[in-house]
Design an enzyme around this catalytic site. Structure first.
Site, PDB file in Angstrom:
ATOM      1  N   HIS A  10       0.857  -1.190   0.000  1.00 45.09           N
ATOM      2  CA  HIS A  10       0.000   0.000   0.000  1.00 45.09           C
ATOM      3  C   HIS A  10       0.891   1.237   0.000  1.00 45.09           C
ATOM      4  O   HIS A  10       1.951   1.250   0.609  1.00 45.09           O
ATOM      5  CB  HIS A  10      -0.894   0.019   1.251  1.00 45.09           C
ATOM      6  CG  HIS A  10      -2.045   0.956   1.111  1.00 45.09           C
ATOM      7  ND1 HIS A  10      -1.943   2.295   1.380  1.00 45.09           N
ATOM      8  CD2 HIS A  10      -3.315   0.739   0.698  1.00 45.09           C
ATOM      9  CE1 HIS A  10      -3.099   2.866   1.150  1.00 45.09           C
ATOM     10  NE2 HIS A  10      -3.962   1.959   0.731  1.00 45.09           N
ATOM     11  N   ASP A  36      -7.945  -5.184  -0.288  1.00 44.24           N
ATOM     12  CA  ASP A  36      -8.410  -6.047  -1.384  1.00 44.24           C
ATOM     13  C   ASP A  36      -8.077  -7.511  -1.196  1.00 44.24           C
ATOM     14  O   ASP A  36      -8.506  -8.348  -1.999  1.00 44.24           O
ATOM     15  CB  ASP A  36      -7.792  -5.550  -2.705  1.00 44.24           C
ATOM     16  CG  ASP A  36      -8.339  -4.193  -3.095  1.00 44.24           C
ATOM     17  OD1 ASP A  36      -7.541  -3.316  -3.479  1.00 44.24           O
ATOM     18  OD2 ASP A  36      -9.561  -4.003  -2.977  1.00 44.24           O
TER      19      ASP A  36
HETATM   20  C1  SDX Z   1      -6.148   0.058  -3.103  1.00 43.00           C
HETATM   21  O1  SDX Z   1      -4.262   4.518  -2.159  1.00 43.00           O
HETATM   22  C2  SDX Z   1      -5.237   3.934  -1.579  1.00 43.00           C
HETATM   23  O2  SDX Z   1      -5.645   4.280  -0.488  1.00 43.00           O
HETATM   24  C3  SDX Z   1      -5.875   2.776  -2.344  1.00 43.00           C
HETATM   25  C4  SDX Z   1      -6.885   1.939  -1.573  1.00 43.00           C
HETATM   26  C5  SDX Z   1      -8.156   2.730  -1.320  1.00 43.00           C
HETATM   27  O3  SDX Z   1      -8.875   2.369  -0.364  1.00 43.00           O
HETATM   28  O4  SDX Z   1      -8.481   3.638  -2.135  1.00 43.00           O
HETATM   29  O5  SDX Z   1      -6.334   1.514  -0.354  1.00 43.00           O
HETATM   30  C6  SDX Z   1      -7.305   0.705  -2.393  1.00 43.00           C
HETATM   31  O6  SDX Z   1      -5.922   0.369  -4.248  1.00 43.00           O
HETATM   32  C7  SDX Z   1      -5.268  -0.919  -2.344  1.00 43.00           C
HETATM   33  C8  SDX Z   1      -4.045  -1.418  -3.197  1.00 43.00           C
HETATM   34  C9  SDX Z   1      -4.512  -2.524  -4.135  1.00 43.00           C
HETATM   35  N1  SDX Z   1      -3.455  -2.877  -5.091  1.00 43.00           N
HETATM   36  C10 SDX Z   1      -2.804  -4.085  -5.029  1.00 43.00           C
HETATM   37  O7  SDX Z   1      -2.980  -4.913  -4.144  1.00 43.00           O
HETATM   38  C11 SDX Z   1      -1.844  -4.316  -6.184  1.00 43.00           C
HETATM   39  C12 SDX Z   1      -0.505  -4.867  -5.638  1.00 43.00           C
HETATM   40  N2  SDX Z   1       0.101  -3.778  -4.863  1.00 43.00           N
HETATM   41  C13 SDX Z   1       1.144  -3.003  -5.524  1.00 43.00           C
HETATM   42  O8  SDX Z   1       0.999  -2.851  -6.902  1.00 43.00           O
HETATM   43  C14 SDX Z   1       1.583  -1.765  -4.728  1.00 43.00           C
HETATM   44  O9  SDX Z   1       1.845  -2.195  -3.458  1.00 43.00           O
HETATM   45  C15 SDX Z   1       0.682  -0.540  -4.680  1.00 43.00           C
HETATM   46  C16 SDX Z   1       0.231  -0.114  -6.022  1.00 43.00           C
HETATM   47  C17 SDX Z   1      -0.498  -0.800  -3.807  1.00 43.00           C
HETATM   48  C18 SDX Z   1       1.508   0.572  -4.027  1.00 43.00           C
HETATM   49  O10 SDX Z   1       2.505   0.894  -4.921  1.00 43.00           O
HETATM   50  P1  SDX Z   1       3.673   1.961  -4.545  1.00 43.00           P
HETATM   51  O11 SDX Z   1       3.364   2.671  -3.287  1.00 43.00           O
HETATM   52  O12 SDX Z   1       3.920   2.764  -5.789  1.00 43.00           O
HETATM   53  O13 SDX Z   1       4.896   1.061  -4.206  1.00 43.00           O
HETATM   54  P2  SDX Z   1       5.934   0.488  -5.267  1.00 43.00           P
HETATM   55  O14 SDX Z   1       5.208  -0.098  -6.451  1.00 43.00           O
HETATM   56  O15 SDX Z   1       6.968   1.536  -5.520  1.00 43.00           O
HETATM   57  O16 SDX Z   1       6.601  -0.744  -4.447  1.00 43.00           O
HETATM   58  C19 SDX Z   1       7.641  -0.519  -3.480  1.00 43.00           C
HETATM   59  C20 SDX Z   1       8.469  -1.801  -3.502  1.00 43.00           C
HETATM   60  C21 SDX Z   1       8.948  -2.186  -4.911  1.00 43.00           C
HETATM   61  O17 SDX Z   1      10.115  -2.966  -4.761  1.00 43.00           O
HETATM   62  P3  SDX Z   1      11.563  -2.177  -4.917  1.00 43.00           P
HETATM   63  O18 SDX Z   1      11.544  -1.546  -6.324  1.00 43.00           O
HETATM   64  O19 SDX Z   1      11.611  -1.143  -3.807  1.00 43.00           O
HETATM   65  O20 SDX Z   1      12.607  -3.260  -4.777  1.00 43.00           O
HETATM   66  O21 SDX Z   1       7.667  -2.910  -3.048  1.00 43.00           O
HETATM   67  C22 SDX Z   1       7.495  -3.839  -4.125  1.00 43.00           C
HETATM   68  C23 SDX Z   1       7.867  -3.106  -5.407  1.00 43.00           C
HETATM   69  O22 SDX Z   1       8.343  -4.028  -6.394  1.00 43.00           O
HETATM   70  N3  SDX Z   1       6.085  -4.211  -4.118  1.00 43.00           N
HETATM   71  C24 SDX Z   1       5.618  -5.450  -4.319  1.00 43.00           C
HETATM   72  C25 SDX Z   1       4.222  -5.357  -4.149  1.00 43.00           C
HETATM   73  N4  SDX Z   1       3.876  -4.088  -3.862  1.00 43.00           N
HETATM   74  C26 SDX Z   1       5.025  -3.389  -3.844  1.00 43.00           C
HETATM   75  N5  SDX Z   1       6.246  -6.605  -4.625  1.00 43.00           N
HETATM   76  C27 SDX Z   1       5.454  -7.687  -4.771  1.00 43.00           C
HETATM   77  N6  SDX Z   1       4.105  -7.689  -4.611  1.00 43.00           N
HETATM   78  C28 SDX Z   1       3.457  -6.540  -4.319  1.00 43.00           C
HETATM   79  N7  SDX Z   1       2.132  -6.517  -4.166  1.00 43.00           N
END
Ligand code: SDX
Length: 392
Positions: free
Chosen positions: A271, A328
């Site tokens: 998140h 989710d």
């Molecule tokens: C919602 O914003 C809100 O409040 C949204 C929400 C709401 O109520 O409105 O809460 C609802 O959208 C919840 C999120 C649902 N999405 C997912 O579950 C999809 C999987 N999650 C990721 O795509 C990610 O965690 C996000 C999109 C939720 C957050 O992305 P960020 O903050 O841009 O973080 P990032 O992509 O830069 O990740 C940071 C690190 C990275 O690794 P490094 O490059 O630092 O080595 O964490 C890793 C990412 O690769 N990472 C994951 C991961 N999420 C982040 N690795 C594996 N699996 C994951 N799910």
């Protein structure tokens, strides 16, 4: 440079507005609507009460809530011509695309909804969409199932009516299940607002151009559709079903999630703000056990989800990145047990988030916020003379 010297991709460190609606503390996993904790609201309030609280700022008295519901019921008829738009979609259309289109189409049938200079006009638009949106949600689902469309029953409660429109089969006695009503009520409350997330920021920026409420909400639905945002609840179920079909090998998928060369992500994890447990995920996880137990549903997917969560919480890669289950991760397991099709999960998220989008749009308009128009750092070509096509 074209305007500014630094940018903030994804607005990770940008505050876009002041707001008095929702308070979020990502480090401590705190979420409050107008100062009330979601733990208390999920336990003690119902969805319409929470909608009133988010939009108008206070918990309603009984009289206020009754009037709010009466005003909404008056607006719960959707123009029959909307069905012509619905019929134009193939059955294979994703419900979020259908819902976004139908919501935007509401403006065509309610042109006065665009003028919201007075609070009174704004209120009319608010109760209109709260009355019509559940019908659009139910129609979107019934259309895919080839079932007749139902206009609902105004003698029922708000959430009861939604379930009836979604599930009552023609020529069948419909017995309202209090388990389903309570489960949906709680899920909708937990999804109702979340400060400046992607879809809410979209509603605000579209609304800042003084676009009408329905078209602004339609934009929010499109943003929520994305698998990185609300679309994740559908992606979680598809992922868990894939793991189950693959023999339940969660270790293999954990490895894929950590492999930088593999685009696979553990959906429902991570998140932007919560760097601790998403408080909604905690409540929904408990509710999943309760609802499936009450319904007598044994779903191996729930066990796979719990196994995956346990592994991730003990995995250094996930611990280092503070990746925890988000809203989710477990919600789809309850929707599935309720008989809601997987591709309708994000529509259910939109149904819950509607009051939050309305509240945030209303606050932005009442505060007369300026039109959203960020700048950029220009990285393109310098000035250069035109070349005739013969010389290119
Ligand atoms: C919602 O914003 C809100 O409040 C949204 C929400 C709401 O109520 O409105 O809460 C609802 O959208 C919840 C999120 C649902 N999405 C997912 O579950 C999809 C999987 N999650 C990721 O795509 C990610 O965690 C996000 C999109 C939720 C957050 O992305 P960020 O903050 O841009 O973080 P990032 O992509 O830069 O990740 C940071 C690190 C990275 O690794 P490094 O490059 O630092 O080595 O964490 C890793 C990412 O690769 N990472 C994951 C991961 N999420 C982040 N690795 C594996 N699996 C994951 N799910």
């Amino acid at each position: 440079t074209g305007g500014v010297t630094t940018i903030d991709p994804g607005f990770k460190n940008t505050g876009s507005c002041e707001s008095a609606i929702t308070f979020l503390n990502g480090e401590e996993g705190i979420l409050r609507y107008r100062g009330y904790s979601i733990e208390e609201l999920a336990e003690k309030a119902d969805f319409l009460e929470v909608a009133f609280l988010l939009i108008f700022g206070e918990l309603p008295t009984k009289e206020e809530l009754d009037k709010f519901h009466a005003d909404i019921k008056e607006q719960s008829v959707v123009d029959d011509d909307i069905k012509k738009i619905l019929d134009a979609f193939p059955k294979t259309a994703h419900p979020m695309g259908v819902l976004s289109s139908l919501t935007s189409a509401l403006t065509a049938f309610n042109p006065s909804s665009v003028n919201v200079d007075s609070e009174e006009d704004m209120y009319k638009s608010v109760v209109k969409i709260l009355g019509k949106f559940p019908v659009l949600v139910a129609w979107t689902m019934r259309k895919k199932q080839g079932l007749p469309l139902d206009y609902g029953d105004n003698s029922l409660g708000y959430v009861e009516n939604i379930l009836k429109m979604m599930f009552k089969k023609p020529n069948e006695e419909y017995n309202q299940s209090s388990i389903l009503v309570n489960a949906l009520d709680k899920l909708l409350i937990l999804h109702a607002d979340h400060e400046q997330n992607c879809s809410t920021s979209t509603v605000r920026i579209v609304g800042s151009a003084h676009t009408g409420l329905f078209a602004s909400i339609s934009s929010g639905i499109s943003a929520l559709w994305g698998p990185l945002h609300g679309g994740a609840n559908q992606a979680v179920l598809e992922m868990l079903s894939g793991i189950e079909a693959d023999g339940g090998d969660t270790k293999k998928y954990m490895a894929k999630a950590k492999d930088k060369s593999d685009p696979f992500r553990l959906m429902g994890f991570g998140h932007r703000v919560y760097k601790n447990f998403d408080p909604r995920a905690k409540i929904i996880k408990v509710a999943a056990d309760e609802v499936l137990g009450d319904l007598g549903v044994e779903d191996p997917i729930l066990d796979i989800a719990k196994g995956l969560e346990k592994e991730a919480l003990e995995d250094q890669y996930f611990v280092d990145r503070k990746l925890y289950p988000n809203v989710d991760f477990y919600s789809g397991i309850i929707y599935r047990a309720m008989g809601i099709p997987t591709d309708m999960f994000t529509v259910m998220f939109a149904l819950g988030r509607l009051p939050g989008w309305i509240a945030q749009w209303r606050e932005m308009r009442l505060r007369k916020e300026p039109i959203g128009r960020p700048r950029q750092v220009y990285t393109g070509e310098n000035s250069r003379a035109f070349k005739d096509i013969e010389n290119r």
